[in-house]
Design a protein around this motif. Structure first.
Motif: not given
Ligand code: SF4
Ligand code: SF4
Length: 436
Positions: A198-201, A240-244
């Motif tokens: 999984r890749v998220i920007i 950021l990790i938590n939000a995404l």
């Protein structure tokens, strides 16, 4: 409701000064000051000496340990000397001072690496190491180390940080608008190197144009471009990790403990440039802003350029300067001289009037709990600070002082002007000294 983490604050964004300013190439100075320590870990060992000719992109400092990074010349010319120069962290630090010959003669070692899809996975960490790539969001942690997680900590999710949550800074915003394809390609390389599914920007929703551009550039890929709530410190790794992903890094843990890898957009692009163009990290985009700057701008700057050159190129100051900050106003560092050179991690240089340098008088805690409500790490800043003041560092540690990410949000909201972060930093330093 927009995606975010618990806690956090909303300082004035102040992005309007420079967010619409396209990246300009800053004239290269006659002399550059390349710090041997512009990364987390051990300073690089110099590979050149006074009188040596160097080429642009030539390695002039070699990583001196597992956590260290190579440094390269950002110009061609002659080594004038290796001497101590002002360091953005304070004090002085050794730098290679190079007289620029103005020719930008490229070093022979700058070779592209061909079709990246046919490279072995572990090659990307080697290329990042050789190119001296470090986290460009400010932490300056060597990328090759992050690209080599322990075997028992597989990465399933790569997160590219386009939040740029610090007020005033717009360098990443401009990169996303002007070089979205390069960022996407660098992101694909990171995901390929780590075997992540999984890749998220993640981009704060105060940059809808960047969300649009990046989404367009990613449309033929599996990369998710996600708008996240504009809130400080949204760009901090743990938040950021938590939000995404909803994952929580345990106390004392790192992103790989929850299967995640985080890197900022500029760093992803730097990897792409190293692989495709054979280019080491010798320049970066830096925002020059603040209320006294005549023409706030975003510049492509060679590493080693003194920050006074950036101010000159932005039209100088329209009134007296009282405070200069390297980085953003929340987590950046006040500078005592304008001779400090730009490093790989200089996301911005901000200039403010004298009144902004005055600290309000500290009064007694009124137990309002503001600091507790907003702490993104769910700490009790007032209690930790109280124990630090009393010299009870053991208690401060048991209250989680070491988990503080030093975002400064608690100090920002304190109506009593208590320098909470300052006390917590002090506690952390004392706990480290105690070997805990
Ligand atoms: S205690 Fe640390 S993490 Fe919490 S708000 Fe203060 S500076 Fe940020
Ligand atoms: S914000 Fe300031 S005044 Fe309020 S509880 Fe925290 S330390 Fe006390």
């Amino acid at each position: 409701m927009a995606i975010t983490f618990k806690g956090g604050i909303h300082p004035p964004e102040e992005k309007h000064f420079s967010e619409k300013k396209a990246i300009e190439v800053l004239p290269v100075p006659d002399e550059v000051f390349i710090l041997l320590s512009q990364h987390a870990g051990a300073p690089a060992k110099p590979l050149v000496k006074k009188g040596d000719s160097v080429k642009m992109g030539q390695k002039i400092g070699e990583a001196a340990g597992f956590i260290s990074a190579n440094v390269h010349s950002s110009v061609s010319g002659t080594v004038k000397k290796i001497d101590d120069v002002p360091h953005f962290l304070g004090g002085f630090s050794p730098a290679v001072i190079i007289e620029n010959d103005g020719k930008d003669t490229p070093a022979e070692e700058l070779v592209p690496h061909g079709d990246w899809k046919s490279l072995p996975r572990d090659e990307f960490a080697k290329i990042a190491a050789e190119a001296g790539i470090v986290g460009m969001g400010g932490a300056m942690f060597p990328m090759n180390v992050k690209l080599s997680p322990p075997n028992d900590k597989p990465i399933d999710t790569v997160i590219i940080n386009g939040a740029e949550c610090e007020p005033y800074l717009t360098a990443d915003h401009r990169l996303m608008l002007e070089f979205p394809e390069k960022i996407i390609e660098g992101t694909q390389m990171i995901a390929f190197a780590l075997g992540a599914k999984r890749v998220i920007i993640g981009i704060e929703n105060n940059k809808p144009d960047a969300v649009k551009k990046m989404s367009e550039a990613a449309k033929e890929t599996d990369i998710e471009v996600v708008a996240i709530k504009t809130k400080y410190p949204q760009g901090a790794e743990k938040q950021l990790i938590n939000a995404l992903t909803g994952r929580e890094i345990p106390s004392g843990g790192l992103p790989f403990d929850v299967g995640c890898y985080v890197q900022n957009v500029g760093t992803a692009m730097a990897l792409r440039d190293a692989v495709i163009d054979g280019k080491p990290l010798i320049e970066r985009v830096t925002t020059v802003s603040g209320t006294v700057v005549r023409e706030p701008k975003n510049f492509l700057v060679r590493v080693g350029t003194p920050i006074k050159d950036l101010l000159d190129a932005a039209g100088g100051a329209k009134s007296e300067i009282g405070k200069v900050i390297s980085g953003g106003p929340m987590m950046g560092l006040a500078q005592w001289t304008m001779e400090t050179p730009v490093t790989k991690g200089t996301s911005g240089v901000l200039f403010f009037p004298p009144e902004s340098a005055k600290l309000g008088e500290e009064t007694n805690c009124i137990l309002c709990a503001n600091c507790i409500d907003i702490c993104p790490m769910r700490l009790m800043p007032t209690t930790i600070a109280h124990n630090a003041k009393a010299g009870k560092f053991d208690v401060a540690q048991s209250l989680g002082a070491m988990d503080c990410i030093e975002c400064g949000s608690c100090s920002f909201v304190c109506p009593a002007n208590i320098k909470l972060l300052q006390y917590i930093r002090w506690a952390k330093a004392e706990i480290r000294k105690m070997g805990k």
